[in-house]
Every structure is written in structure tokens, then in C-alpha cells.
Design a protein around this motif. Structure first.
Motif, short mmCIF file in Angstrom:
data_model
loop_
_atom_site.label_atom_id
_atom_site.label_comp_id
_atom_site.label_asym_id
_atom_site.label_seq_id
_atom_site.Cartn_x
_atom_site.Cartn_y
_atom_site.Cartn_z
N SER A 1 -8.10 43.10 -7.26
CA SER A 1 -8.05 44.44 -6.68
C SER A 1 -9.13 45.31 -7.28
O SER A 1 -9.59 45.10 -8.40
N PRO B 1 -9.20 39.82 2.46
CA PRO B 1 -8.61 41.15 2.31
C PRO B 1 -7.12 41.14 2.67
O PRO B 1 -6.70 40.43 3.57
N TRP C 1 -7.74 41.73 -2.49
CA TRP C 1 -8.06 40.44 -1.90
C TRP C 1 -7.18 39.38 -2.52
O TRP C 1 -6.76 39.51 -3.68
N PRO D 1 -5.03 55.73 3.27
CA PRO D 1 -5.84 54.59 2.80
C PRO D 1 -7.18 54.98 2.21
O PRO D 1 -7.77 54.21 1.48
N ILE E 1 -11.18 51.16 2.53
CA ILE E 1 -9.94 50.72 3.18
C ILE E 1 -9.42 49.42 2.56
O ILE E 1 -8.23 49.26 2.37
N ILE E 2 -10.34 48.51 2.27
CA ILE E 2 -9.89 47.23 1.70
C ILE E 2 -9.92 47.32 0.19
O ILE E 2 -10.97 47.55 -0.40
N LYS E 3 -8.73 47.19 -0.43
CA LYS E 3 -8.68 47.33 -1.88
C LYS E 3 -8.21 46.09 -2.60
O LYS E 3 -8.40 45.96 -3.80
N HIS F 1 4.99 39.57 8.12
CA HIS F 1 4.14 40.75 8.03
C HIS F 1 4.73 41.77 7.08
O HIS F 1 4.14 42.81 6.86
N GLN G 1 -2.10 36.58 6.73
CA GLN G 1 -3.52 36.27 6.89
C GLN G 1 -3.68 35.68 8.28
O GLN G 1 -3.34 34.53 8.53
N PRO H 1 -4.37 43.67 3.93
CA PRO H 1 -4.20 45.04 4.44
C PRO H 1 -2.88 45.62 3.93
O PRO H 1 -1.84 44.96 3.95
N LEU H 2 -2.94 46.85 3.42
CA LEU H 2 -1.74 47.50 2.91
C LEU H 2 -1.35 48.67 3.81
O LEU H 2 -2.22 49.41 4.26
N PRO H 3 -0.06 48.86 4.07
CA PRO H 3 0.37 49.97 4.93
C PRO H 3 0.36 51.29 4.17
O PRO H 3 1.40 51.86 3.83
#
Lengths: 355, 216
Positions: A15, A56, A25, A64, A21-23, A113, A38, A58-60
Motif C-alpha cells: 500500500s 490494484p 495492490w 477516494p 485512486i489506487i492505493k 465483492h 480481481q 479497489p476500495l469503497p
């Protein structure tokens, strides 16, 4: 720029504390969606069960582009992601409530998900730690919360059942300002601001034998070691390691503890001679700065940015260039100054700054 | 520092050699030039800038050198790492190649740094003068510049340090005899420590030899 790394049982999380946006992996095993969903390129309705390169996650997030990820942690089949303002996100297996949400019977974790968010703590969460099938949360006020599998008492809540909601621990740490917690298997250690160490969980390998004969301890107990003020502790599967304020390293438990093949188990901490970390009359300023544990390995970082490892060398995870187990600390040649290291079951990841 | 043995002392010299103790050198270097034989008296091959070099960068390179040599120590010392004995030796710092091996640096640090000059202290085993000069040259390359060696001075050979060394004016019988007496204990301790774990019976021979050397 990666700021935090964690190794789980066959997977890794990286991280960065960026506002992009992408924090986060992840790579490795994803059979329980410990790396989130994924999406498969071939079939967009399906997800990958094995992720072969850092991808990546993705986090809700509500914000973001403002929230930052501070730290990540991985357990056997679940992951915890700590943010600065949106609490903790949990993913992966929840059969024992380790993700902090109610256990759903017959839930399929693969290709899920679902990412759960945890916000209800007494103050901001500043550290998250994953044990094998349980999770620990340390808050700014110095309290520790736990959820997940409890058969060994690793949740420290006074019972041996599973817990699906993060609950505050009491016992000997009630009212104590805890500054660090650690776990990887079924044993847990916590360090207070006054340099005391507390333990709970599995004690089949003498990890807590200094205070009790029972092999499962379900309430945090103070470990009255007279080795100096403790600065940092790390728990492995069968062995534990602490670092004192003076920079000395102590180990206890079972396994390859780092003092040669003759020391297999001890209930009382034994010091590892500092000369093994490079200390000598010639270099008297060398100190160990951090200690880390994998399931059956140990790692120590010195203030010079050098990495020393010892323990079982499963599949070459120690990085010494050989496949044999290492019975005492040995230096790993890394092309850079090592800033942090994360140990898993059979792999290790280190973050280094190039020269 | 150059060690000489007299009479029975010659036998001790062989034993000391078998200890494979480290020698310590102060090595002086100069940034900005590169020559064909790595010293400042050789034919100039290249001139480079060196303003970007700081003491910190130099020390980082030294750390890397120390690290890679550390691994070589292990490979050449032929000790089975799985034994308790290996652990005991490692704690005492005795994991060293006890046979023939390429030059290995056990410790290196920067003593002085005043651009373009610098001085290093190097502890090494089985080295040659050319190897030390080459190290200076390579340090220059790693720092994206170049360097030549200006001075190599042995300040310690095993247990004998500069303090034990006799000046030219002291090359007379009385001083030599005193020096042998002073060093006797040091040599004995070192031999015991290093070779002691290998063969205790030989120690008695050495004791006798040393007593002879001091008396004669």
C-alpha cells in the motif's frame, strides 16, 4: 511510493499513502477474496483465484481522493486495510468472524465483492494486525480490540468462542496504554508505553509459560520479564521476539530461535549476542532498530539499514542465497538500505531505499 | 607494521599465519583521477569531477562492500552452518576462512574525508597491495567518479599494532628483547583463542617455543 507491506499465508499486500485512486495492490492467493475481487480479463463475470502480479485493489472509499491508506496486514485468508479517516476495511475469509462482520453460513468467499468497513472504536485505529484467523485493532487511546477465531484464546476476550464484532480486551491490559500489538499465528503480544509486554493466546510452545502452565490463555497477561524496557515485540507461529530500549534482542518459544541448533525451546527470553548483528569494538554504534516475525522465521533490521534473518528457510524465503535453515542471525545482502520487512509463511518482502 | 621472528620465533610465525588473523591498513585516496595501476604514480587514464561526492555517499558504498564481503567470508570458511559450533564461532567473530581464499574485507570505514582526499581504514584477509588499490579505484567508480590510491600503510598485523612497532632508532638488542617480552602474552592468547578450538595439544608446544624465543 510504497509505504506499507504485509505478507499473508501465500499472498502479499502493498500500500501507498497516496491520495491517488489506487492505493493498495495485492498478489498471490485469492481463493477467499483476500485480495478483493480481481476481475478476470477473459470472462468479466468471474474473478481470479491466483493473482500473478501486483494488481490494484479497489476500495469503497467515500473520499477516494482524500483518504490515505496507512497500513495493511494479512492473515491466513483475510486482510485488513487501515485508513486515516475512514476506519478499517476487511476482506477475505470470514468463517470465524475475523473480518469483523457476522458469520454467514455457507458463504462462498471466492470471487466475492464484499469489502466490510469497521468504524466503531473508542478512538481512531492506529494499527491493525492479522493473526492466523483473528484480527487485532489498536486504537489511539491505547486500547486493543479483537475479533475472529478464539479457540486458543487469541482474541483475549475471556472465552474460547469466535467473535464477529471487534470487542475491547481487558485482563492485564485494561487501562494500560498499549503502543504496539503483534500476532501472526495464534499467539499475541502487546507492548505498553512503559515498556511492559503482555501476552495471550496459544501457549503450546512455551510462549506464555513464564506466567502459566495452561496451553491456552484467553485473557491478556503481563509477562514479568526482567530484561529492560521493551520497545517492540513480534509474534511468530511458535516463537516470539522482543527488542528492548537498549537495542538488545530476546527470543523465546519453540523452533529455530537464533542461538544455534541447540536452543530449540525456552520459556524465558534469551538474548541474542549483539555481535551477530555486526556489533563489535570496531562498530559500537550498531543497534537493532526493528524486529519482525514470520510463521517460523525472524528478521531484524539494524540502524544501518542492514537486514538479518534466521529461522526455517522454507523455499528459500530467508533470502540468504542458500536453501538450508539458518540457526543464527545472518546478514542478507540487499541492494539498498532496508527500511522495513514483512515476513510470511514461505516468503518475505522488504522495502529498501536505493543508495 | 612488519612482523619478524627470531630463532624459535619462526615456528610461531607459521602458527600465526595459520590463524589467518586480519590485517588493518590505512588507505589514502584521491578523487578525480584514474590511472592504469590504480595508484597516483601511474599513467593517467581519466579525469572526472567529484563535487557531487559527499561523506554520506561514500559511507553507503562502504556498507555495501562490507556486506558482500561478509557473504564471501562464510563461503570460504568451510564451516557447517547447522552446528552449534558455527553459532559459537559466529558470536566470537571467528568465522574466517582458515585456508587459502581470495582477498576478503571484514571491515571498512572512513577515517577522514576532505574532498578530493579521503582516508579509509580497511580490515582484511589474504589481501595484496594491488587489491587494496583496486578497492579505491572501484569506490571511485561506484560514486560515479574515479579515484586513485595515494597511500597504503599497514597499521596492524594480527595482534601486533603500531604501538608495538619499533622505530628505526630502536633497532638494538635491548629494545628487541623488551618487545618480544611484551608481545609474548598477546601472541599466546591469540593463538589459544583461534587455534585452541582446533587442537589443544599443540598449545603446549607453542608455550615451550615462546619461552625459548624470549630467553634467547
Amino acid at each position: 511510493k510504497i509505504s506499507s507491506v504485509a505478507c499473508g499465508y501465500g499472498f502479499t499486500l502493498l500500500s501507498s499513502n497516496t491520495t491517488d485512486i489506487i492505493k493498495v495492490w495485492g498478489m498471490g492467493l485469492n481463493k477467499d477474496s483476500q485480495l478483493g475481487f480481481q476481475r478476470s480479463i477473459r470472462d468479466r463475470t468471474k474473478g481470479y483465484e491466483y493473482v500473478l502480479e501486483p494488481s490494484p485493489i479497489p476500495l469503497p472509499l467515500e473520499k477516494p481522493q482524500q483518504t490515505r491508506v496507512l497500513q495493511v496486514s494479512c492473515g491466513r485468508a483475510h486482510s485488513l486495510i487501515l485508513t486515516d479517516s475512514e476506519g478499517v476495511f476487511t476482506m477475505g475469509n470470514n468463517s470465524y468472524g475475523q473480518c469483523g462482520r457476522k458469520v454467514v453460513e455457507d458463504e462462498t468467499y471466492s470471487e466475492s465483492h464484499l469489502i466490510h468497513q469497521l468504524k466503531e472504536f473508542d478512538s481512531r485505529v492506529v494499527q491493525v494486525v492479522c493473526g492466523q484467523d483473528h484480527s487485532l485493532f489498536r486504537t489511539k487511546k491505547g486500547a486493543v480490540y479483537a475479533c475472529g477465531w478464539g479457540a486458543d484464546g487469541q482474541t483475549g476476550l475471556g472465552h474460547y468462542n469466535i467473535t464477529s464484532v471487534p470487542t475491547k480486551l481487558r485482563g492485564d491490559i485494561a487501562g494500560v496504554n498499549i503502543i504496539q500489538v503483534s500476532s501472526y499465528g495464534d499467539c499475541c503480544l502487546a507492548v505498553s508505553d512503559e515498556g511492559d509486554v503482555f501476552g495471550w493466546g496459544n501457549s503450546e510452545y512455551l510462549q506464555l509459560a513464564s506466567v502459566t502452565e495452561t496451553t491456552q490463555v484467553n485473557v491478556p497477561r503481563h509477562l514479568p520479564f526482567k530484561i529492560g524496557k521493551i520497545k517492540e515485540a513480534a509474534c511468530g507461529g511458535t516463537g516470539n521476539i522482543v527488542l528492548t530500549e537498549e537495542g538488545n534482542v530476546f527470543v523465546w518459544g519453540y523452533g529455530i530461535l537464533g542461538k544455534g541448533p541447540n536452543l530449540i525451546e525456552t520459556a524465558v527470553p534469551e538474548m541474542i549476542p549483539p555481535s551477530l548483528f555486526g556489533w563489535s569494538d570496531f562498530n559500537p554504534d550498531i543497534r537493532v532498530a526493528h524486529v519482525r516475525c514470520g510463521l517460523s522465521q525472524f528478521a531484524a533490521l539494524t540502524n544501518r539499514g542492514e537486514l538479518f534473518v534466521w529461522g526455517k528457510n522454507l523455499r528459500g524465503c530467508l533470502g540468504t542465497g542458500r536453501m538450508e535453515d539458518q540457526y543464527f542471525p545472518w546478514r542478507v545482502t540487499v541492494p539498498g538500505e532496508v527500511v522495513d520487512v514483512a515476513c510470511g509463511v514461505d516468503h518475505m518482502v522488504s522495502m529498501a531505499k536505493s543508495f | 607494521v612488519s612482523v619478524l621472528g627470531i630463532g624459535h620465533g619462526n615456528k610461531l610465525l607459521t602458527d600465526l599465519y595459520n590463524c589467518h588473523l586480519t590485517k588493518v591498513y590505512t588507505v589514502g585516496g584521491l578523487f578525480g583521477k584514474a590511472t592504469d595501476d590504480f595508484s597516483d604514480t601511474g599513467k593517467l587514464v581519466e579525469k572526472t569531477t567529484f563535487d557531487h561526492i559527499t561523506r554520506e555517499k561514500l559511507e553507503r558504498i562502504l556498507a555495501v562492500i562490507q556486506g558482500t564481503n561478509h557473504k564471501a567470508l562464510l563461503m570460504h570458511s568451510n564451516i557447517d552452518m547447522k552446528t552449534q559450533e558455527a553459532y559459537e564461532l559466529a558470536v566470537k567473530g571467528l568465522i574466517r576462512p582458515m585456508g587459502k581464499s581470495p582477498p576478503i574485507i571484514t571491515a571498512i570505514r572512513c577515517l577522514q574525508f576532505a574532498l578530493p582526499e579521503f582516508q579509509l581504514e580497511i580490515h582484511c584477509l589474504h589481501e595484496t597491495q594491488q587489491y587494496l588499490r583496486k578497492i579505491v579505484h572501484e569506490i571511485g567508480l561506484e560514486l560515479k567518479s574515479s579515484a586513485v590510491c595515494t597511500q597504503v600503510r599497514r597499521i596492524r598485523d594480527g595482534v601486533f599494532t603500531l604501538d608495538d612497532a619499533l622505530l628505526r632508532t630502536q633497532w638494538n638488542l635491548q629494545s628487541i628483547q623488551n618487545a618480544i617480552w611484551d608481545c609474548q602474552l598477546k601472541v599466546k592468547t591469540e593463538l589459544e583463542k583461534t587455534l585452541g578450538h582446533q587442537d589443544k595439544s599443540r598449545l603446549h608446544e607453542m608455550d615451550a617455543a615462546m619461552a625459548h624465543a624470549a630467553d634467547s
